[in-house]
Motif scaffolding. Structure first.
Motif, PDB file in Angstrom:
ATOM      1  N   LEU A 598       0.974  -1.407  -0.170  1.00  0.00           N
ATOM      2  CA  LEU A 598       0.188   0.336   0.123  1.00  0.00           C
ATOM      3  C   LEU A 598       1.261   1.127  -0.576  1.00  0.00           C
ATOM      4  O   LEU A 598       1.984   1.346   0.470  1.00  0.00           O
ATOM      5  CB  LEU A 598      -1.504   0.462   1.073  1.00  0.00           C
ATOM      6  CG  LEU A 598      -1.384   1.328   1.150  1.00  0.00           C
ATOM      7  CD1 LEU A 598      -2.693   1.446   0.000  1.00  0.00           C
ATOM      8  CD2 LEU A 598      -2.105   0.944   2.630  1.00  0.00           C
ATOM      9  N   THR A 599       0.589   2.445  -1.359  1.00  0.00           N
ATOM     10  CA  THR A 599       1.193   3.349  -1.259  1.00  0.00           C
ATOM     11  C   THR A 599       0.061   4.845  -0.354  1.00  0.00           C
ATOM     12  O   THR A 599      -0.951   4.488  -1.187  1.00  0.00           O
ATOM     13  CB  THR A 599       2.178   4.005  -2.468  1.00  0.00           C
ATOM     14  OG1 THR A 599       0.794   3.330  -3.435  1.00  0.00           O
ATOM     15  CG2 THR A 599       3.026   3.251  -2.926  1.00  0.00           C
ATOM     16  N   LEU A 600       1.028   5.821   0.085  1.00  0.00           N
ATOM     17  CA  LEU A 600       0.242   6.234   1.004  1.00  0.00           C
ATOM     18  C   LEU A 600       0.143   7.664   0.448  1.00  0.00           C
ATOM     19  O   LEU A 600       1.597   8.052   1.304  1.00  0.00           O
ATOM     20  CB  LEU A 600      -0.534   5.803   2.295  1.00  0.00           C
ATOM     21  CG  LEU A 600      -1.529   6.464   3.628  1.00  0.00           C
ATOM     22  CD1 LEU A 600      -2.383   6.482   2.740  1.00  0.00           C
ATOM     23  CD2 LEU A 600      -0.651   5.815   4.572  1.00  0.00           C
ATOM     24  N   GLU A 601       0.441   8.565   0.463  1.00  0.00           N
ATOM     25  CA  GLU A 601      -0.173  10.379  -0.345  1.00  0.00           C
ATOM     26  C   GLU A 601      -1.050  11.325   0.204  1.00  0.00           C
ATOM     27  O   GLU A 601      -1.741  10.649  -0.915  1.00  0.00           O
ATOM     28  CB  GLU A 601       0.935  10.562  -0.597  1.00  0.00           C
ATOM     29  CG  GLU A 601       1.159  12.616  -1.024  1.00  0.00           C
ATOM     30  CD  GLU A 601       2.827  12.220  -1.606  1.00  0.00           C
ATOM     31  OE1 GLU A 601       4.055  12.468  -0.633  1.00  0.00           O
ATOM     32  OE2 GLU A 601       3.097  12.276  -3.076  1.00  0.00           O
ATOM     33  N   ALA A 602      -0.958  12.046   0.978  1.00  0.00           N
ATOM     34  CA  ALA A 602      -2.179  13.245   0.307  1.00  0.00           C
ATOM     35  C   ALA A 602      -2.369  13.989   0.016  1.00  0.00           C
ATOM     36  O   ALA A 602      -2.285  15.261   0.226  1.00  0.00           O
ATOM     37  CB  ALA A 602      -2.529  13.380   2.339  1.00  0.00           C
ATOM     38  N   SER A 603      -1.679  13.785  -1.636  1.00  0.00           N
ATOM     39  CA  SER A 603      -1.522  14.008  -2.649  1.00  0.00           C
ATOM     40  C   SER A 603      -2.428  13.281  -4.009  1.00  0.00           C
ATOM     41  O   SER A 603      -2.814  12.095  -3.830  1.00  0.00           O
ATOM     42  CB  SER A 603       0.182  14.652  -2.724  1.00  0.00           C
ATOM     43  OG  SER A 603       0.165  13.431  -3.765  1.00  0.00           O
ATOM     44  N   ALA A 604      -2.046  14.663  -5.161  1.00  0.00           N
ATOM     45  CA  ALA A 604      -3.132  13.646  -6.344  1.00  0.00           C
ATOM     46  C   ALA A 604      -1.612  13.567  -7.112  1.00  0.00           C
ATOM     47  O   ALA A 604      -1.978  12.838  -8.923  1.00  0.00           O
ATOM     48  CB  ALA A 604      -3.704  14.300  -7.078  1.00  0.00           C
ATOM     49  N   ASP A 605      -1.065  12.715  -6.552  1.00  0.00           N
ATOM     50  CA  ASP A 605       0.802  12.406  -7.512  1.00  0.00           C
ATOM     51  C   ASP A 605       0.419  10.480  -7.681  1.00  0.00           C
ATOM     52  O   ASP A 605       0.156  10.081  -7.457  1.00  0.00           O
ATOM     53  CB  ASP A 605       1.971  12.302  -6.808  1.00  0.00           C
ATOM     54  CG  ASP A 605       3.031  12.073  -7.793  1.00  0.00           C
ATOM     55  OD1 ASP A 605       2.821  11.903  -8.674  1.00  0.00           O
ATOM     56  OD2 ASP A 605       4.246  12.887  -7.015  1.00  0.00           O
ATOM     57  N   TYR A 606      -0.030  10.889  -8.842  1.00  0.00           N
ATOM     58  CA  TYR A 606       0.248   8.831  -9.270  1.00  0.00           C
ATOM     59  C   TYR A 606       1.395   8.709  -9.827  1.00  0.00           C
ATOM     60  O   TYR A 606       1.614   7.318 -10.215  1.00  0.00           O
ATOM     61  CB  TYR A 606      -0.902   9.159 -11.037  1.00  0.00           C
ATOM     62  CG  TYR A 606      -2.052   9.896 -11.254  1.00  0.00           C
ATOM     63  CD1 TYR A 606      -2.893   8.414 -10.902  1.00  0.00           C
ATOM     64  CD2 TYR A 606      -1.938  10.455 -11.213  1.00  0.00           C
ATOM     65  CE1 TYR A 606      -4.527   8.744 -10.778  1.00  0.00           C
ATOM     66  CE2 TYR A 606      -3.432  10.847 -11.250  1.00  0.00           C
ATOM     67  CZ  TYR A 606      -4.804   9.857 -10.613  1.00  0.00           C
ATOM     68  OH  TYR A 606      -5.933   9.672 -11.192  1.00  0.00           O
ATOM     69  N   LYS A 607       2.521   9.482  -9.582  1.00  0.00           N
ATOM     70  CA  LYS A 607       3.777   9.127  -9.831  1.00  0.00           C
ATOM     71  C   LYS A 607       4.116   7.972  -8.541  1.00  0.00           C
ATOM     72  O   LYS A 607       5.228   7.265  -8.981  1.00  0.00           O
ATOM     73  CB  LYS A 607       4.886  10.069  -9.498  1.00  0.00           C
ATOM     74  CG  LYS A 607       6.396  10.151 -10.065  1.00  0.00           C
ATOM     75  CD  LYS A 607       7.295  11.068 -10.292  1.00  0.00           C
ATOM     76  CE  LYS A 607       8.480  10.756 -11.190  1.00  0.00           C
ATOM     77  NZ  LYS A 607       9.293  12.412 -10.951  1.00  0.00           N
TER      78      LYS A 607
END
Length: 654
Positions: A598-607
């Motif tokens: 699982l990857t997790l970040e409060a951004s819209a980055d699809y990277k």
């Protein structure tokens, strides 16, 4: 002047040679900006043969006069001068706008001794503002050198066009230049009164004299006669406390059928055009041949004069470095110094704070380590903590208050960073306002400047300030820029190593993303090698069922989830750009999971999908919508960044 005198006038012939070779190169390239190639030639000619000091053996000599062609499309008013002065070859000129040539369509900076371009230009207005940064660096460094201040006494010259002056960034930058009394900054305006689509008067009624004088500039005006230009520049040199703006009245595409019209901005050149040009200007050039007297004129007045200036300067430097204290200071300016020696030893007295809070402690430590570093901030020092000293550079401090001028701040940081190895610059604002600076960040990354940005207030957790101040779409924008490393540290130790990497860089730019909200300290040991790969393991587990990778505030959320799950590994990713560059073997080592990665970040980055592995379950939780004006914690929860939602997701993969 009669025809005979014109033919014998060396200035006229030399300017004609610049224009002619420029047009020949444009013909070879099957198109180019003929207008400024012709109109700006008397300006560039006068600057380089009468004033600009350079080192023919080293295009990056520290005390060279800086020249920024802000109207970068006029590059063929510059390249022929380099050719005649033996700084470029005829073959270079003939390769105008071709792959890997030394004569690209717009000037391109490279940190090499045989590159005589001081800044990449083309996006109009940015060259003007970058030059302001160079002039700031010159003034600041000279002041710091004390009794040896004359070792850094160069001028910064700008040639700009009408389009440059219409860009908002030039308004921002000119206000700063006037405020900081940059008397060694001289801007020459190629006032040919036309642009690509129209005449200037069709889109502007501005009084340039009033504009610049109201911002504490000298304003001068002259014709395109090199003697008048020379006299105006000499007058500008006498200024003690103001930058100078010289409006040079020119004629676009003079001598071509497109003269004095917007059609003269850009065009294709054929043999008939060249014949008409030569006849109009009473010139007699043929093919690529230029009279040896003209070549000798340029080599004497550009290259040879430059060599003499370098010899005089070297003599002064050799005497000065006998002073041990000065020698150490000089090495700080011109050599690579290791910031790990500084930042690794900084003690943090209190933990579990917002990462922006720690920044203040780290930056204030720079004062005694490198007096040439400048910190600037878009009127948000109290919120971002981007400051080194309370004193401004006018008070011999290291602070550059810049007002609410984000775009100009970015270009000025680039200009400072281009000046010398020791001339580091860091600028700050809220992450959501990175949009204002983006074009300058991009241009800095293209030039491989070590510019540094600190962006705070990093997510929905900003809370009540609302969606206008809650970033979710800025991180993907920043990470999309080549040669810009984006760091989002999860605590003070990750920030420490992000700062070491950023300040030790000489080949890439850095953006450090910081929180307004408090973040619990990880209390873990970080190896420099971890940050170099962009990852930091904060909860180890061999052969895990689950692996969670996150950045910044979301690392704490991942650790909260891990409290209720057995056999789970948590990885902080302070630099996603670097993590993605890892080999597949390294990615498997870090991110392989039996049940779910699982990857997790409060951004819209699809990277983040670049970390996902084949042949296993992968999932990403991001942020893709505007926030709301409400409590930050509640909004964060509402957007799916909460322990319960993530535990529910993980259970689906049992």
């Amino acid at each position: 002047m009669n025809n005979k005198k014109i033919k014998n006038d060396l200035n006229h012939q030399a300017i004609g040679a610049i224009r002619y070779i420029g047009l020949k190169a444009i013909q070879e390239a099957k198109g180019g900006h003929v207008g400024m190639t012709i109109s700006a030639a008397p300006i560039t000619y006068t600057l380089f043969t009468k004033f600009i000091k350079l080192n023919p053996q080293d295009g990056k000599w520290i005390n060279r006069d800086r020249f920024v062609l802000s109207g970068g499309h006029g590059s063929m008013s510059l390249y022929p001068i380099f050719y005649f002065s033996n700084l470029l070859t005829l073959d270079d000129i003939k390769k105008f706008k071709t792959e890997d040539s030394k004569t690209p369509g717009h000037p391109e900076y490279e940190n090499e001794a045989d590159n005589f371009i001081d800044a990449s230009t083309g996006p109009l207005g940015q060259g003007f503002a970058t030059a302001v940064g160079m002039a700031i660096a010159q003034k600041h460094i000279s002041n710091k050198l004390g009794k040896y201040s004359d070792l850094i006494d160069n001028f910064t010259y700008v040639v700009c066009g009408d389009g440059d002056l219409q860009e908002g960034i030039t308004y921002e930058a000119s206000a700063i230049a006037g405020k900081y009394e940059l008397n060694k900054l001289i801007v020459l305006h190629d006032s040919n009164k036309y642009q690509l689509d129209s005449s200037v008067e069709k889109v502007s009624i501005e009084n340039l004299k009033q504009r610049f004088e109201s911002n504490n500039w000298n304003y001068l005006k002259c014709s395109n006669d090199p003697k008048e230009i020379e006299a105006a520049i000499k007058k500008a040199h006498s200024s003690k406390s103001k930058p100078t703006f010289i409006e040079v009245e020119t004629i676009i595409a003079e001598g071509l059928k497109s003269q004095s019209s917007n059609k003269g901005h850009h065009g294709v050149v054929n043999d008939d055009d060249l014949d008409q040009f030569l006849k109009y200007h009473h010139l007699n050039f043929k093919d690529w041949n230029i009279d040896s007297k003209i070549i000798e004129h340029f080599q004497k007045n550009v290259a040879d004069r430059g060599n003499k200036e370098v010899q005089k300067w070297n003599s002064k430097l050799n005497k000065a470095i006998k002073d041990k204290e000065f020698h150490e200071l000089w090495n700080t300016l011109v050599s690579s110094i290791d910031y790990e020696k500084l930042f690794a030893n900084i003690k943090i007295s209190e933990n579990n704070l917002a990462t922006r809070v720690y920044l203040k402690t780290f930056l204030q430590s720079i004062k005694d380590f490198n007096p040439f570093v400048i910190a600037t901030c878009a009127d948000l020092v109290s919120s971002t903590n981007v400051a080194i000293t309370e004193e401004t550079i006018l008070e011999n401090g290291q602070s550059l208050p810049i007002g609410i001028r984000e775009f100009a701040m970015g270009a000025i940081i680039n200009g400072i960073s281009l000046y010398a190895k020791g001339a580091k610059a860091i600028g700050g604002t809220f992450l959501v306002f990175a949009d204002y600076i983006k074009s300058a960040i991009r241009l800095g990354a293209l030039m491989k400047t070590p510019s540094i940005y600190a962006f705070t207030h990093d997510s929905y957790l900003v809370g009540g300030d609302g969606p206008t101040h809650q970033p979710y779409d800025q991180l993907p924008m920043l990470r999309a820029i080549e040669n810009l490393n984006v760091y989002r540290p999860a605590d003070e130790e990750e920030l420490r190593y992000a700062l070491i990497a950023a300040f030790n860089s000489f080949t890439y730019s850095s953006a450090i993303i910081l929180s307004r909200q408090n973040i619990k300290s990880l209390n873990s040991t970080i190896k420099h090698s971890d940050i170099e790969k962009g990852v930091h393991i904060v909860k180890e587990c061999k052969n895990p069922d689950y692996v969670i990778a996150a950045s910044g505030s979301e690392v704490q959320l991942a650790l909260q989830v891990a409290q209720d799950i057995e056999n789970i590994k948590v990885i902080s990713v302070p630099c996603l750009d670097l993590a993605i560059q890892m080999s597949e073997k390294e990615k498997n080592k870090h991110f392989k999971a039996k049940k779910l990665f699982l990857t997790l970040e409060a951004s819209a980055d699809y990277k983040w999908f670049g970390l996902h592995l084949n042949h296993q379950n992968n999932y990403h939780i991001g942020a893709y919508t505007f926030g709301k004006s409400m409590d930050g914690d509640l909004l964060y929860n509402q957007k799916g960044f909460n322990k319960q939602s993530i535990l529910k997701l993980l259970k689906k993969y049992n």
